[in-house]
Scaffold this motif. Structure first.
Motif, mmCIF file in Angstrom:
data_model
loop_
_atom_site.group_PDB
_atom_site.id
_atom_site.type_symbol
_atom_site.label_atom_id
_atom_site.label_comp_id
_atom_site.label_asym_id
_atom_site.label_seq_id
_atom_site.Cartn_x
_atom_site.Cartn_y
_atom_site.Cartn_z
ATOM 1 N N SER A 63 0.819 -1.216 0.000
ATOM 2 C CA SER A 63 0.000 0.000 0.000
ATOM 3 C C SER A 63 0.849 1.259 0.000
ATOM 4 N N SER A 64 2.160 1.111 0.162
ATOM 5 C CA SER A 64 3.070 2.254 0.176
ATOM 6 C C SER A 64 4.256 1.979 -0.737
ATOM 7 N N GLN A 65 4.688 2.996 -1.473
ATOM 8 C CA GLN A 65 5.818 2.830 -2.372
ATOM 9 C C GLN A 65 7.140 2.788 -1.636
ATOM 10 N N THR A 66 7.154 3.140 -0.367
ATOM 11 C CA THR A 66 8.389 3.134 0.416
ATOM 12 C C THR A 66 8.464 1.956 1.378
ATOM 13 N N SER A 67 7.460 1.088 1.374
ATOM 14 C CA SER A 67 7.439 -0.054 2.301
ATOM 15 C C SER A 67 7.773 -1.341 1.577
ATOM 16 N N ASN A 68 8.020 -2.399 2.343
ATOM 17 C CA ASN A 68 8.252 -3.723 1.780
ATOM 18 C C ASN A 68 6.954 -4.272 1.202
ATOM 19 N N TYR A 69 7.113 -5.204 0.291
ATOM 20 C CA TYR A 69 5.939 -5.907 -0.223
ATOM 21 C C TYR A 69 5.405 -6.831 0.865
ATOM 22 N N SER A 70 4.095 -6.951 0.910
ATOM 23 C CA SER A 70 3.481 -7.767 1.959
ATOM 24 C C SER A 70 2.583 -8.829 1.345
ATOM 25 N N SER A 71 1.384 -8.412 0.933
ATOM 26 C CA SER A 71 0.423 -9.368 0.394
ATOM 27 C C SER A 71 0.907 -9.929 -0.941
ATOM 28 N N VAL A 72 0.763 -11.227 -1.113
ATOM 29 C CA VAL A 72 1.237 -11.908 -2.326
ATOM 30 C C VAL A 72 0.149 -12.842 -2.824
ATOM 31 N N GLN A 73 -0.100 -12.824 -4.116
ATOM 32 C CA GLN A 73 -0.985 -13.814 -4.731
ATOM 33 C C GLN A 73 -0.209 -14.566 -5.805
ATOM 34 N N LYS A 74 -0.612 -15.805 -6.017
ATOM 35 C CA LYS A 74 0.049 -16.644 -7.017
ATOM 36 C C LYS A 74 -0.963 -17.006 -8.087
ATOM 37 N N VAL A 75 -0.647 -16.680 -9.322
ATOM 38 C CA VAL A 75 -1.507 -17.022 -10.446
ATOM 39 C C VAL A 75 -0.865 -18.214 -11.135
ATOM 40 N N PHE A 76 -1.449 -19.381 -10.963
ATOM 41 C CA PHE A 76 -0.828 -20.600 -11.448
ATOM 42 C C PHE A 76 -0.963 -20.712 -12.959
ATOM 43 N N ASP A 77 0.138 -21.072 -13.580
ATOM 44 C CA ASP A 77 0.106 -21.351 -15.005
ATOM 45 C C ASP A 77 -0.572 -22.707 -15.206
ATOM 46 N N ASN A 78 -0.782 -23.079 -16.465
ATOM 47 C CA ASN A 78 -1.555 -24.288 -16.726
ATOM 48 C C ASN A 78 -0.787 -25.566 -16.431
ATOM 49 N N GLY A 79 0.526 -25.473 -16.193
ATOM 50 C CA GLY A 79 1.292 -26.648 -15.817
ATOM 51 C C GLY A 79 1.636 -27.579 -16.941
ATOM 52 N N ILE A 80 1.276 -27.254 -18.178
ATOM 53 C CA ILE A 80 1.600 -28.127 -19.302
ATOM 54 C C ILE A 80 3.075 -28.010 -19.625
ATOM 55 N N THR A 81 3.745 -29.138 -19.808
ATOM 56 C CA THR A 81 5.135 -29.141 -20.239
ATOM 57 C C THR A 81 5.172 -29.371 -21.735
ATOM 58 N N TYR A 82 5.686 -28.414 -22.470
ATOM 59 C CA TYR A 82 5.740 -28.516 -23.916
ATOM 60 C C TYR A 82 7.077 -29.115 -24.322
ATOM 61 N N THR A 83 7.030 -30.212 -25.043
ATOM 62 C CA THR A 83 8.261 -30.861 -25.460
ATOM 63 C C THR A 83 8.547 -30.632 -26.931
ATOM 64 N N GLY A 84 7.763 -29.830 -27.582
ATOM 65 C CA GLY A 84 8.017 -29.440 -28.969
ATOM 66 C C GLY A 84 7.669 -27.981 -29.131
ATOM 67 N N ILE A 85 7.572 -27.512 -30.339
ATOM 68 C CA ILE A 85 7.133 -26.137 -30.544
ATOM 69 C C ILE A 85 5.722 -25.994 -29.990
ATOM 70 N N THR A 86 5.486 -24.974 -29.223
ATOM 71 C CA THR A 86 4.189 -24.848 -28.563
ATOM 72 C C THR A 86 3.072 -24.558 -29.548
ATOM 73 N N ASP A 87 1.857 -24.895 -29.143
ATOM 74 C CA ASP A 87 0.689 -24.450 -29.899
ATOM 75 C C ASP A 87 0.712 -22.938 -29.967
ATOM 76 N N ALA A 88 0.326 -22.397 -31.093
ATOM 77 C CA ALA A 88 0.372 -20.945 -31.265
ATOM 78 C C ALA A 88 -0.446 -20.221 -30.204
ATOM 79 N N GLU A 89 -1.574 -20.818 -29.803
ATOM 80 C CA GLU A 89 -2.448 -20.154 -28.835
ATOM 81 C C GLU A 89 -1.748 -19.914 -27.506
ATOM 82 N N ASN A 90 -0.736 -20.722 -27.180
ATOM 83 C CA ASN A 90 -0.086 -20.627 -25.877
ATOM 84 C C ASN A 90 1.300 -20.011 -25.939
ATOM 85 N N THR A 91 1.714 -19.505 -27.082
ATOM 86 C CA THR A 91 3.060 -18.969 -27.207
ATOM 87 C C THR A 91 3.255 -17.740 -26.333
#
Length: 614
Positions: free
Chosen positions: A388-416
């Protein structure tokens, strides 16, 4: 036989040279021409041929062609999102009007393109060249070119590496790119087959590893033969073991890469999007070349490109491997110690209006250094920290999880390319930080788990003088970004009237000069609406964002957006297309002025022009 001398890398934006260089052993034949077919969507089951080119060889026998002006017409900005949209009370279902600036979470590149009810808009796409030859003989004109546009190119290569083994041997053999071009879900096999002939004993096995290595369990004998065969193509490379003078102990290349008869090794697929390069002289690479095309076999000294700055390395972040987001930020780097994020050594900052959507874009995973920049997803989640302040440490943290897919070749264009969107008016006067993490647990620690630079948004305070105009634009990296003009916003309306003159003697029983009949009759009125806007005072570090906006071919005003917790009624969010009418801007350096403002003029350009009565 046609050899590929140069080609673009398999991940190259459209607004740069896409140069190919071929040479054929038949280039001296009568009326010789290189025949080049250009295909799009070769990573799908339904590729399309969009062009055929005939190229004459030059005096060296080479056919050199740049196809950038062809393929750039097959991608465009797609700002849609299939994520649920914000409303005043929560989130709703998907609509064809969902846009990335009114969601929370991750969006992919080509939203709604898999739904036949909606217009196809390819922000990211793939293309491929198939090359053949045409010449004249006594029997007539011969044209020889493959039509197998979905058969991947073979890009396997190998090298040897000194290692310490139990038998004190050296020269472990490594392979790279074996089946790297095989699309996800293909029936073709990635990886290699290994055959080691030691006297009469044969050791053989297969693996699906695109990049891998082989080290014999015990010391090989003189004249042992090691064959590494790419599974899908049958192309192979042979080594022989030598341990007698005058040779040094180890594996020596015996047969260079050889492909079976009938295998046509055309250039690999290239993934494209509407990005461009840095302005000339703005970036000095750390390797010898900074070309957008490459030799047939990639190597660390030849495949350097500006896009490599945005490669999520999965390892140490440095000047050589900065692992930047595609989102525009200033060139100045910051370092600091934070109680939540740890010691941060590479952070970039930008000012931001609290009601303007934060849109952060990135390549979906890191790119293999050896497999011709094959995608390998090493991003477990995207960390969003706030204060809430530009001079303070970061406090609240959220994690936005990726889809977890492991691509072993060139990725689908939609996910590039992916986008993270946040709308945080509650952080006025505070700050927001975003980074990619390879840790799927709960440790919000950039120092140990960050696989990207830290991108900080310093939110402006609420201001009674604020008259914000929020913009979505396509930045120089070819991805969506946002910016706010927060000061004067004046609307100007210009009108063009088309008239015809009507005679004074009208259709009436008596003539009178007191008639109110009009002489000039307006039959059409076109209205042009223009907006003049000013930025807040900017530092030298923020001018990069303004420059990208000024150069952008696609700019929209963000209107009627909602955010979680908003108490007003729900709106229908939409984007109003505008054209920048400002033809030049003057960039000030810090040595001349510490703060400056920029003024822009926009003209509304919706698909249906506004017409007044008439």
């Amino acid at each position: 036989m046609i050899n590929i001398e140069q080609r673009p890398l398999p991940l190259t934006p459209t607004k740069v040279p896409h140069v190919y260089n071929f040479i054929s052993s038949n280039s001296g034949n009568t009326d010789f021409r290189y025949v080049i077919d250009v295909y799009v969507d070769t990573l799908t089951s339904n590729p399309s041929k969009i062009s055929r080119l005939l190229v004459s060889p030059n005096s060296y026998g080479n056919g050199i062609v740049d196809v950038s002006r062809i393929i750039e017409n097959y991608v465009e900005g797609n700002a849609r999102s299939e994520q649920p949209q914000y409303t005043s009370s929560g989130t709703t279902g998907n609509t064809p009007y969902s846009i990335i600036t009114n969601v929370s979470g991750l969006s992919t590149s080509n939203a709604f393109n898999t739904n036949i009810n909606y217009e196809q808009k390819y922000h990211v796409r793939d293309y491929r060249l198939l090359v053949g030859e045409q010449y004249t003989t006594t029997a007539g004109t011969i044209t020889d070119i493959s039509t197998a546009s979905t058969t991947p190119a073979s890009i396997i290569l190998t090298d040897t590496e000194s290692v310490v083994a139990s038998y004190s041997g050296i020269n472990q053999v490594n392979w790279y790119g074996a089946g790297a071009g095989v699309p996800q879900g293909s029936s073709l096999n990635k990886g290699v087959s290994i055959t080691h002939i030691n006297g009469g004993v044969v050791t053989a096995f297969t693996t699906t590893e695109v990049d891998g290595s082989y080290l014999a369990a015990s010391q090989p004998s003189d004249n042992d033969v090691l064959t590494i065969t790419e599974r899908f193509s049958g192309c192979f490379i042979k080594y022989v073991w030598r341990d007698e003078p005058p040779f040094v102990l180890g594996w020596f290349l015996s047969v260079a890469k050889t492909c079976p008869t009938g295998f046509t090794n055309n250039p690999p697929t290239v993934i494209i999007w509407p990005g461009t390069k840095e302005k000339q002289g703005s970036y000095t690479p750390y390797v010898n070349n900074n070309l957008y095309w490459d030799t047939t076999d990639p190597s660390d000294q030849q495949d350097y490109w500006e896009v490599k700055k945005y490669r999520m390395s999965g390892g140490t972040i440095s000047d050589i491997e900065p692992s930047q987001f595609l989102t525009t930020a200033g060139d100045k780097l910051y370092s600091f110690t934070d109680t939540t994020l740890g010691t941060v050594t590479r952070a970039r900052r930008r000012k931001h209006h609290p009601e303007c959507p934060v849109v952060v874009s990135y390549f979906n995973g890191y790119l293999s250094e050896y497999a011709d920049f094959e995608f390998i997803n090493n991003i477990e989640n995207i960390i969003v920290a706030e204060s809430s302040s530009q001079t303070s440490n970061y406090s609240s943290v959220q994690k936005v999880f990726d889809n977890g897919i492991t691509y072993t070749g060139i990725t689908d264009a939609e996910n590039t390319i992916k986008y993270l969107t946040q709308i945080r008016p509650d952080l006025a006067g505070g700050k927001l930080a975003v980074y990619a993490s390879n840790n799927g647990l709960n440790e919000p620690d950039w120092q140990n788990y960050g696989v990207s630079e830290l991108l900080e948004y310093y939110m402006e305070n609420n201001d009674c003088l604020s008259d914000p105009v929020h913009l979505l634009f396509l930045n120089r990296q070819g991805v969506w970004d946002t910016y706010t003009f927060d000061r004067k916003a004046l609307e100007q309306t210009d009108i063009t009237r088309e008239t015809y003159a009507k005679g004074g003697i009208g259709d009436r029983p008596l003539y009178t000069s007191l008639s109110s009949q009009r002489r000039d009759v307006i039959y059409n009125q076109n209205v042009k609406q223009v907006m003049n806007v000013d930025t807040w005072f900017l530092t030298d570090n923020d001018k990069r964002i303004v420059e990208d906006l000024f150069l952008s071919p696609e700019v929209y005003i963000i209107l009627n957006h909602n955010w979680m917790g908003k108490t007003e009624k729900s709106y229908n969010p939409y984007l109003l297309p505008v054209t920048i009418n400002t033809n030049s801007i003057l960039e000030y350096k810090n040595r001349y002025t510490k703060l400056t403002t920029y003024s822009f003029k926009f003209q509304y350009t919706p698909i249906n022009l506004y017409e007044a009565q008439g």
